[in-house]
Write a protein that holds these residues in place. Structure first.
Motif, PDB file in Angstrom:
ATOM      1  N   LEU A 132      15.714   0.519 -15.365  1.00  0.00           N
ATOM      2  CA  LEU A 132      16.112  -0.045 -16.662  1.00  0.00           C
ATOM      3  C   LEU A 132      14.988  -0.023 -17.693  1.00  0.00           C
ATOM      4  N   GLY A 133      13.884   0.647 -17.372  1.00  0.00           N
ATOM      5  CA  GLY A 133      12.845   0.864 -18.372  1.00  0.00           C
ATOM      6  C   GLY A 133      11.686  -0.107 -18.377  1.00  0.00           C
ATOM      7  N   ALA A 134      11.473  -0.842 -17.269  1.00  0.00           N
ATOM      8  CA  ALA A 134      10.307  -1.733 -17.202  1.00  0.00           C
ATOM      9  C   ALA A 134       9.031  -0.915 -17.341  1.00  0.00           C
ATOM     10  N   ALA A 135       8.040  -1.473 -18.019  1.00  0.00           N
ATOM     11  CA  ALA A 135       6.765  -0.778 -18.213  1.00  0.00           C
ATOM     12  C   ALA A 135       5.983  -0.688 -16.909  1.00  0.00           C
ATOM     13  N   GLU A 136       5.976  -1.780 -16.165  1.00  0.00           N
ATOM     14  CA  GLU A 136       5.177  -1.858 -14.934  1.00  0.00           C
ATOM     15  C   GLU A 136       5.870  -2.815 -13.973  1.00  0.00           C
ATOM     16  N   VAL A 137       6.033  -2.384 -12.727  1.00  0.00           N
ATOM     17  CA  VAL A 137       6.686  -3.234 -11.728  1.00  0.00           C
ATOM     18  C   VAL A 137       5.804  -3.312 -10.486  1.00  0.00           C
ATOM     19  N   THR A 138       5.593  -4.542 -10.000  1.00  0.00           N
ATOM     20  CA  THR A 138       4.860  -4.759  -8.760  1.00  0.00           C
ATOM     21  C   THR A 138       5.725  -5.592  -7.828  1.00  0.00           C
ATOM     22  N   GLY A 139       5.932  -5.081  -6.620  1.00  0.00           N
ATOM     23  CA  GLY A 139       6.676  -5.813  -5.603  1.00  0.00           C
ATOM     24  C   GLY A 139       5.731  -6.352  -4.549  1.00  0.00           C
ATOM     25  N   PHE A 140       5.942  -7.608  -4.169  1.00  0.00           N
ATOM     26  CA  PHE A 140       5.089  -8.262  -3.170  1.00  0.00           C
ATOM     27  C   PHE A 140       5.938  -8.654  -1.966  1.00  0.00           C
ATOM     28  N   ASP A 141       5.419  -8.410  -0.760  1.00  0.00           N
ATOM     29  CA  ASP A 141       6.123  -8.850   0.444  1.00  0.00           C
ATOM     30  C   ASP A 141       5.125  -8.999   1.587  1.00  0.00           C
ATOM     31  N   SER A 142       5.461  -9.868   2.539  1.00  0.00           N
ATOM     32  CA  SER A 142       4.575 -10.112   3.684  1.00  0.00           C
ATOM     33  C   SER A 142       4.988  -9.306   4.912  1.00  0.00           C
ATOM     34  N   ASP A 143       5.941  -8.398   4.758  1.00  0.00           N
ATOM     35  CA  ASP A 143       6.414  -7.573   5.863  1.00  0.00           C
ATOM     36  C   ASP A 143       6.094  -6.107   5.556  1.00  0.00           C
ATOM     37  N   GLU A 144       5.116  -5.576   6.265  1.00  0.00           N
ATOM     38  CA  GLU A 144       4.682  -4.197   6.014  1.00  0.00           C
ATOM     39  C   GLU A 144       5.783  -3.186   6.294  1.00  0.00           C
ATOM     40  N   ARG A 145       6.635  -3.476   7.290  1.00  0.00           N
ATOM     41  CA  ARG A 145       7.732  -2.537   7.595  1.00  0.00           C
ATOM     42  C   ARG A 145       8.706  -2.447   6.418  1.00  0.00           C
ATOM     43  N   ALA A 146       9.013  -3.585   5.822  1.00  0.00           N
ATOM     44  CA  ALA A 146       9.896  -3.586   4.656  1.00  0.00           C
ATOM     45  C   ALA A 146       9.255  -2.830   3.495  1.00  0.00           C
ATOM     46  N   LEU A 147       7.952  -3.021   3.309  1.00  0.00           N
ATOM     47  CA  LEU A 147       7.250  -2.344   2.219  1.00  0.00           C
ATOM     48  C   LEU A 147       7.250  -0.830   2.406  1.00  0.00           C
ATOM     49  N   ASN A 148       7.142  -0.374   3.658  1.00  0.00           N
ATOM     50  CA  ASN A 148       7.196   1.062   3.915  1.00  0.00           C
ATOM     51  C   ASN A 148       8.551   1.639   3.505  1.00  0.00           C
ATOM     52  N   ILE A 149       9.619   0.881   3.777  1.00  0.00           N
ATOM     53  CA  ILE A 149      10.961   1.318   3.353  1.00  0.00           C
ATOM     54  C   ILE A 149      11.050   1.287   1.829  1.00  0.00           C
ATOM     55  N   ALA A 150      10.481   0.235   1.215  1.00  0.00           N
ATOM     56  CA  ALA A 150      10.492   0.121  -0.244  1.00  0.00           C
ATOM     57  C   ALA A 150       9.792   1.312  -0.892  1.00  0.00           C
ATOM     58  N   ARG A 151       8.646   1.697  -0.337  1.00  0.00           N
ATOM     59  CA  ARG A 151       7.902   2.844  -0.886  1.00  0.00           C
ATOM     60  C   ARG A 151       8.725   4.128  -0.762  1.00  0.00           C
ATOM     61  N   ALA A 152       9.387   4.294   0.382  1.00  0.00           N
ATOM     62  CA  ALA A 152      10.233   5.479   0.579  1.00  0.00           C
ATOM     63  C   ALA A 152      11.422   5.460  -0.390  1.00  0.00           C
ATOM     64  N   ASN A 153      11.988   4.268  -0.606  1.00  0.00           N
ATOM     65  CA  ASN A 153      13.098   4.140  -1.560  1.00  0.00           C
ATOM     66  C   ASN A 153      12.657   4.514  -2.978  1.00  0.00           C
ATOM     67  N   ASP A 180       7.987   4.847 -10.208  1.00  0.00           N
ATOM     68  CA  ASP A 180       6.610   4.479  -9.887  1.00  0.00           C
ATOM     69  C   ASP A 180       6.489   2.961  -9.831  1.00  0.00           C
ATOM     70  N   ILE A 181       6.322   2.451  -8.612  1.00  0.00           N
ATOM     71  CA  ILE A 181       6.225   0.995  -8.395  1.00  0.00           C
ATOM     72  C   ILE A 181       5.052   0.732  -7.461  1.00  0.00           C
ATOM     73  N   ASP A 182       4.314  -0.322  -7.727  1.00  0.00           N
ATOM     74  CA  ASP A 182       3.202  -0.723  -6.872  1.00  0.00           C
ATOM     75  C   ASP A 182       3.713  -1.774  -5.892  1.00  0.00           C
ATOM     76  N   PHE A 183       3.758  -1.439  -4.614  1.00  0.00           N
ATOM     77  CA  PHE A 183       4.189  -2.399  -3.592  1.00  0.00           C
ATOM     78  C   PHE A 183       2.962  -2.917  -2.854  1.00  0.00           C
ATOM     79  N   ILE A 184       2.815  -4.246  -2.819  1.00  0.00           N
ATOM     80  CA  ILE A 184       1.614  -4.880  -2.274  1.00  0.00           C
ATOM     81  C   ILE A 184       1.961  -5.795  -1.107  1.00  0.00           C
ATOM     82  N   TYR A 185       1.221  -5.630  -0.017  1.00  0.00           N
ATOM     83  CA  TYR A 185       1.361  -6.515   1.147  1.00  0.00           C
ATOM     84  C   TYR A 185       0.637  -7.826   0.829  1.00  0.00           C
TER      85      TYR A 185
END
Length: 198
Positions: free
Chosen positions: A68-89, A96-101
């Motif tokens: 929807l046109g966000a300038a910058e998006v950062t996702g935070f989660d404490s589950d590395e497995r979920a973050l790996n799926i998020a990065r693949a998604n 371009d999204i920064d996913f942080i454990y």
């Protein structure tokens, strides 16, 4: 982008492979995610904004914000497995999204808009509170999904921040854990837009 187009795109987002019941890892349905994010977009809270997705899971809200046109998006989660799926998604959706454990308590910085689907507290009472607290300390506008009937508690808990808008939605939960008796359980949720003066 029209809401229906967003929903169709978000239906392509892969969900949890091995969800953790204690973390209440229920995927946010594309219908609910697209409704909430399109509402936020129409309010002017997505396009060209810096956004945090707290407890991002496999990234559906983060990806929707970027589409929807966000300038910058950062996702935070404490589950590395979920973050790996998020990065693949995100890669599959070409965003371009920064996913942080990170544990929720460790999140820092500032975002103009926070989006989140925190735990409802079904497995551990009060497990949504650290997410609400963190949203209040890092964001100006907050969009959050909660069990129906949470309005009075949330209103008091977030003061002096205020709920400016709210609506109810059906949140379909697919059979995920052994204790689930139906293939799909539809629960009612409330979605809040919170104005927070940092």
């Amino acid at each position: 982008m029209k809401r229906r187009k967003l929903e169709m795109l978000l239906e392509e987002v892969e969900s949890f492979q091995e969800p953790d019941v204690i973390l209440e890892q229920y995927s946010t349905p594309a219908t609910v995610a697209s409704d909430m994010l399109h509402f936020a977009y129409m309010k002017g809270d997505i396009e060209d904004k810096k956004i945090y997705d707290l407890g991002c899971g496999t990234g559906i809200l983060s990806i929707g914000c970027k589409l929807l046109g966000a300038a910058e998006v950062t996702g935070f989660d404490s589950d590395e497995r979920a973050l790996n799926i998020a990065r693949a998604n995100a890669k599959k959706m070409d965003v371009d999204i920064d996913f942080i454990y990170s544990d929720i308590e460790e999140v820092s910085g500032h975002a103009q808009t926070i989006v989140m689907n925190p735990p409802f507290g079904a497995q551990k009472k009060g497990s949504d509170r650290p997410f609400i607290k963190k949203a209040l300390s890092t964001g100006e506008i907050i969009y959050s999904i909660h069990n129906r009937g949470s309005y009075d508690f949330i209103s008091k808990y977030i003061a002096p921040a205020i709920i400016s808008d709210q609506y109810t939605a059906f949140f379909p939960i697919k059979r995920t854990f052994k204790f689930h008796k139906r293939d799909v359980e539809r629960i009612e949720v409330e979605i809040y837009r919170i104005i927070n003066e940092l």
